[in-house]
Motif scaffolding. Structure first.
Motif, PDB file in Angstrom:
ATOM      1  N   ARG A   1       1.767   2.062  -3.436  1.00 13.50           N
ATOM      2  CA  ARG A   1       0.629   2.486  -4.256  1.00 13.50           C
ATOM      3  C   ARG A   1       0.169   3.903  -3.943  1.00 13.50           C
ATOM      4  O   ARG A   1      -0.748   4.415  -4.589  1.00 13.50           O
ATOM      5  CB  ARG A   1      -0.550   1.515  -4.045  1.00 13.50           C
ATOM      6  CG  ARG A   1      -0.311   0.120  -4.601  1.00 13.50           C
ATOM      7  CD  ARG A   1      -1.475  -0.797  -4.272  1.00 13.50           C
ATOM      8  NE  ARG A   1      -1.209  -2.171  -4.697  1.00 13.50           N
ATOM      9  CZ  ARG A   1      -1.953  -3.223  -4.354  1.00 13.50           C
ATOM     10  NH1 ARG A   1      -3.011  -3.046  -3.571  1.00 13.50           N
ATOM     11  NH2 ARG A   1      -1.647  -4.434  -4.765  1.00 13.50           N
TER      12      ARG A   1
ATOM     13  N   PRO B   1      -5.219   5.213  -2.052  1.00 13.75           N
ATOM     14  CA  PRO B   1      -3.958   5.728  -2.603  1.00 13.75           C
ATOM     15  C   PRO B   1      -3.818   7.240  -2.533  1.00 13.75           C
ATOM     16  O   PRO B   1      -2.701   7.759  -2.489  1.00 13.75           O
ATOM     17  CB  PRO B   1      -3.978   5.238  -4.057  1.00 13.75           C
ATOM     18  CG  PRO B   1      -4.952   4.104  -4.087  1.00 13.75           C
ATOM     19  CD  PRO B   1      -5.979   4.444  -3.057  1.00 13.75           C
TER      20      PRO B   1
ATOM     21  N   GLU C   1      -0.391   7.548  -4.187  1.00 14.67           N
ATOM     22  CA  GLU C   1      -0.306   8.428  -5.355  1.00 14.67           C
ATOM     23  C   GLU C   1       0.311   9.762  -4.941  1.00 14.67           C
ATOM     24  O   GLU C   1      -0.378  10.741  -4.655  1.00 14.67           O
ATOM     25  CB  GLU C   1      -1.700   8.612  -5.967  1.00 14.67           C
ATOM     26  CG  GLU C   1      -2.276   7.321  -6.554  1.00 14.67           C
ATOM     27  CD  GLU C   1      -3.661   7.495  -7.143  1.00 14.67           C
ATOM     28  OE1 GLU C   1      -4.138   8.652  -7.223  1.00 14.67           O
ATOM     29  OE2 GLU C   1      -4.274   6.482  -7.520  1.00 14.67           O
TER      30      GLU C   1
ATOM     31  N   TYR D   1       0.830  -1.208   0.000  1.00 22.40           N
ATOM     32  CA  TYR D   1       0.000   0.000   0.000  1.00 22.40           C
ATOM     33  C   TYR D   1       0.864   1.258   0.000  1.00 22.40           C
ATOM     34  O   TYR D   1       0.483   2.274  -0.597  1.00 22.40           O
ATOM     35  CB  TYR D   1      -0.938   0.001   1.204  1.00 22.40           C
ATOM     36  CG  TYR D   1      -2.037  -1.028   1.108  1.00 22.40           C
ATOM     37  CD1 TYR D   1      -2.815  -1.152  -0.041  1.00 22.40           C
ATOM     38  CD2 TYR D   1      -2.310  -1.894   2.161  1.00 22.40           C
ATOM     39  CE1 TYR D   1      -3.825  -2.097  -0.137  1.00 22.40           C
ATOM     40  CE2 TYR D   1      -3.318  -2.846   2.073  1.00 22.40           C
ATOM     41  CZ  TYR D   1      -4.065  -2.937   0.928  1.00 22.40           C
ATOM     42  OH  TYR D   1      -5.061  -3.872   0.834  1.00 22.40           O
TER      43      TYR D   1
END
Length: 660
Positions: free
Chosen positions: A78, A176, A80, A75
């Motif tokens: 991931r 994200p 963003e 996670y």
């Protein structure tokens, strides 16, 4: 407290960052991981106001977290946010598991993607001298955590990071865009609200004069999303974003001595403050006049409950399993597959049938996404399940139904909509009927029947095993609901000798139920295909709890002994009105009882106000009139919330508590 991970985002044109990652192994020799990654961002010539994203320092402590780290790092990767704007600060010590193996695997593959990674670890000893177990929080351990968090905070200041994100290793940040959204709030200190397998979260609703957790009604209002937004609270922890550009942040601290010196606390007042990093930090924020905010605008992620000193680390493994099942049912972020590099660290329980002779899962072939999700749940929980192809009401023909001897119960009409059965309800009944036939033909003494749109409650397997042990000791049961929708207001009597079983009253839903061989024989002996009605009406008739006396007379032998788990072990994945709600039984065509084709009406007993009338013509008028008369005779005041009752989910957990 758990070890935490700090991500530091740092961006100042006057600051030159180092190009290497220093890793200090236990023997003290630094290992240098070269990082030649350079930012290629060029200011737009058409937009002189374009700015780079703020820099963030993420700080985390790891200790005996190998079981959750593969998903934690998955996670993290991931998120963003530009990785070259993130610095990672990692500390780890006193490990007894594969924490360092997982960490080194991540460093090897991913460290160069980030601006910088500052890491130190020490595995020379498994326990501190003052610790009695790896879950024991001695005063020495608290002081070590305080020292390391203070070091991380000062490191962020030293490199002129814009933000520091204290990020515990037992947090799964599944959304994200969390960092972007928290930064956009533009507040000094904010935490994304995290869910657990109970009522625990990463904030407090109140604090006592002695600086400990205090229960408040506001806490549940926030935790249950009754209100959404950002809320001032006395405590946030586990995942906390701090704006270091706010001048007031200069006086933030995790150190009690510094707290006293900076805010001129007397020795007496200082002695009253617990030696606890999160309490000291919360007080320093309060004294610095920096409000602590919790945001529940979105479902950001999940967190495990801190272990008590007497707990074994295996409890943490079970909590992780509970969270993974919860994540699987999150509509927006349901991925629990780890990065390929971490697959070798993933461990799954051995699959078994939980002492049943067989576990069946009913699934429509045209709903493969449900089967995939259910099979992943089975893998995580450790269930050996046999797949049953459901009868698809969409493709059932009247000729086929007549061939297998289906005749509809005269006068049946849905109690809420006053309509005949839907094709989906017919398919649902036939699917369960096939399972009963299989159980009798194969002489299976006990089976568990599951549908494909269910959500397992935390500790499902342990609770189910205990429940069935208790049921077998008492004896005499035919059917036990694991999940249902209770429809009557009256209290249900406890099964004598049980703390977890009640005698079932009129209930809907066949989400999951245990069925004995004798029970299956009773259901088949009633010849329900000759008087077909929905399965969740048929079962209450068979244990003589249905409210319609006319329908009950079609089945003269009603001696099914039906119990229910209390609290329930299963719930639906969706309720009527939820995003993603889909019912193949309710949202399907209504049968044409007059024998006509092309019926277009849809049925939905959970979301209809009961005013819809049955479609009828010709000979069907007699059925319609009979149904209307029968329904009129039913006193619907016994129903709970009548049509749109959403089951209350009861989490089996202790109250929120401090991490002392």
């Amino acid at each position: 407290m758990n070890y935490f991970f700090v991500i530091l985002l740092v961006c100042h044109v006057s600051l030159s960052f180092g190009s290497a990652t220093n890793v200090t192994p236990e023997h003290g020799e630094p290992i240098v991981i070269e990082n030649t990654k350079q930012s290629n961002e060029v200011p737009s010539t058409t937009d002189v106001d374009q700015k780079k994203p703020p820099t963030i320092l993420i700080a985390t402590l790891f200790r005996n977290k190998a079981h959750i780290m593969p998903l934690f790092f998955t996670y993290l990767n991931r998120i963003e946010y530009p990785k070259d704007r993130i610095t990672l600060w990692i500390r780890s010590d006193h490990n007894e598991d594969e924490t360092m193996e997982v960490l080194n695997q991540w460093l090897y593959k991913w460290s160069n993607a980030y601006h910088h990674v500052d890491i130190e670890y020490d595995n020379t000893t498994k326990l501190r001298d003052s610790e009695i177990s790896q879950t024991h929080w001695s005063n020495e351990r608290y002081l070590d955590v305080i020292r390391m968090k203070e070091e991380a905070l000062n490191y962020g200041r030293k490199i002129w990071a814009d933000y520091v994100f204290f990020f515990d290793a037992d947090v799964l940040l599944t959304r994200p865009t969390t960092l972007l959204e928290l930064i956009h709030l533009d507040v000094p200190i904010v935490a994304p609200m995290l869910l657990s397998d109970g009522l625990y979260s990463n904030f407090w609703g109140g604090m006592t004069p002695e600086y400990y957790y205090q229960r408040t009604t506001e806490y549940k209002t926030i935790y249950n999303y009754d209100q959404r937004g950002q809320f001032d609270v006395p405590m946030v922890h586990s995942a906390v974003l701090i704006n270091l550009n706010d001048k007031r942040s200069d006086t933030l601290t995790f150190n009690k001595t510094k707290l006293g010196a900076r805010f001129l606390l007397s020795d007496h007042d200082l002695a009253l403050i617990p030696t606890d990093d999160i309490i000291i930090f919360a007080l320093s924020a309060n004294y610095s006049q920096m409000p602590l905010k919790i945001s529940n605008e979105f479902l950001y992620g999940f967190v495990t409950v801190p272990l008590d000193a007497e707990d074994y680390i295996e409890k943490d493994y079970q909590q992780l399993l509970n969270l993974k099942i919860m994540i699987l049912n999150d509509e927006t972020n349901s991925l629990i597959d780890v990065e390929p590099e971490f697959e070798r660290f993933s461990k799954y329980p051995e699959a078994d049938m939980m002492s049943f002779d067989r576990i069946f899962m009913i699934n429509l072939l045209r709903r493969p996404e449900r089967r995939v999700k259910m099979e992943r749940s089975f893998k995580e929980i450790g269930l050996d399940v046999e797949h049953v192809v459901a009868a698809d009401g969409q493709i059932l023909t009247q000729e086929y139904l007549e061939e297998i001897g289906v005749k509809y119960l005269p006068g049946y009409a849905d109690p809420f909509q006053n309509r005949p059965m839907t094709k989906g309800e017919i398919g649902c009944f036939l699917s369960h009927y096939r399972v009963w036939e299989q159980q009798v033909a194969r002489e299976l003494n006990e089976v568990l029947v599951l549908e494909d749109d269910i959500r397992f409650e935390p500790y499902f397997k342990q609770r189910a095993l205990h429940l069935m042990d208790e049921a077998r000791q008492i004896g005499g049961w035919d059917l036990i609901y694991f999940g249902r929708k209770r429809l009557v207001k009256k209290n249900e009597n406890w099964v004598e000798g049980s703390d977890h079983l009640v005698h079932a009253s009129y209930s809907y839903w066949t989400l999951g139920y245990a069925l004995s061989l004798e029970g299956a024989k009773k259901l088949l002996a009633a010849k329900p295909l000759e008087n077909l009605l929905p399965v969740d009406e048929f079962l209450p008739i068979m244990f003589n709890q249905h409210q319609n006396e006319t329908w009950k007379r079609a089945f003269p032998i009603r001696n099914l002994n039906a119990w229910s788990a209390s609290p329930l072990l299963l719930f639906p994945t969706h309720y009527t009105g939820d995003e993603g709600y889909l019912s193949d039984t309710e949202q399907s065509d209504i049968i044409d009882i007059a024998g006509e084709n092309g019926v277009e009406k849809k049925g939905n007993k959970e979301n209809n106000n009961g005013s819809a009338m049955m479609k009828s013509s010709g000979d069907g008028d007699n059925h319609a009139n009979a149904a209307t008369a029968n329904n009129t005779s039913i006193d619907t005041s016994f129903l709970i919330n009548k049509v749109n009752d959403h089951a209350t989910i009861q989490h089996q957990s202790s109250d929120q508590h401090s991490e002392l």
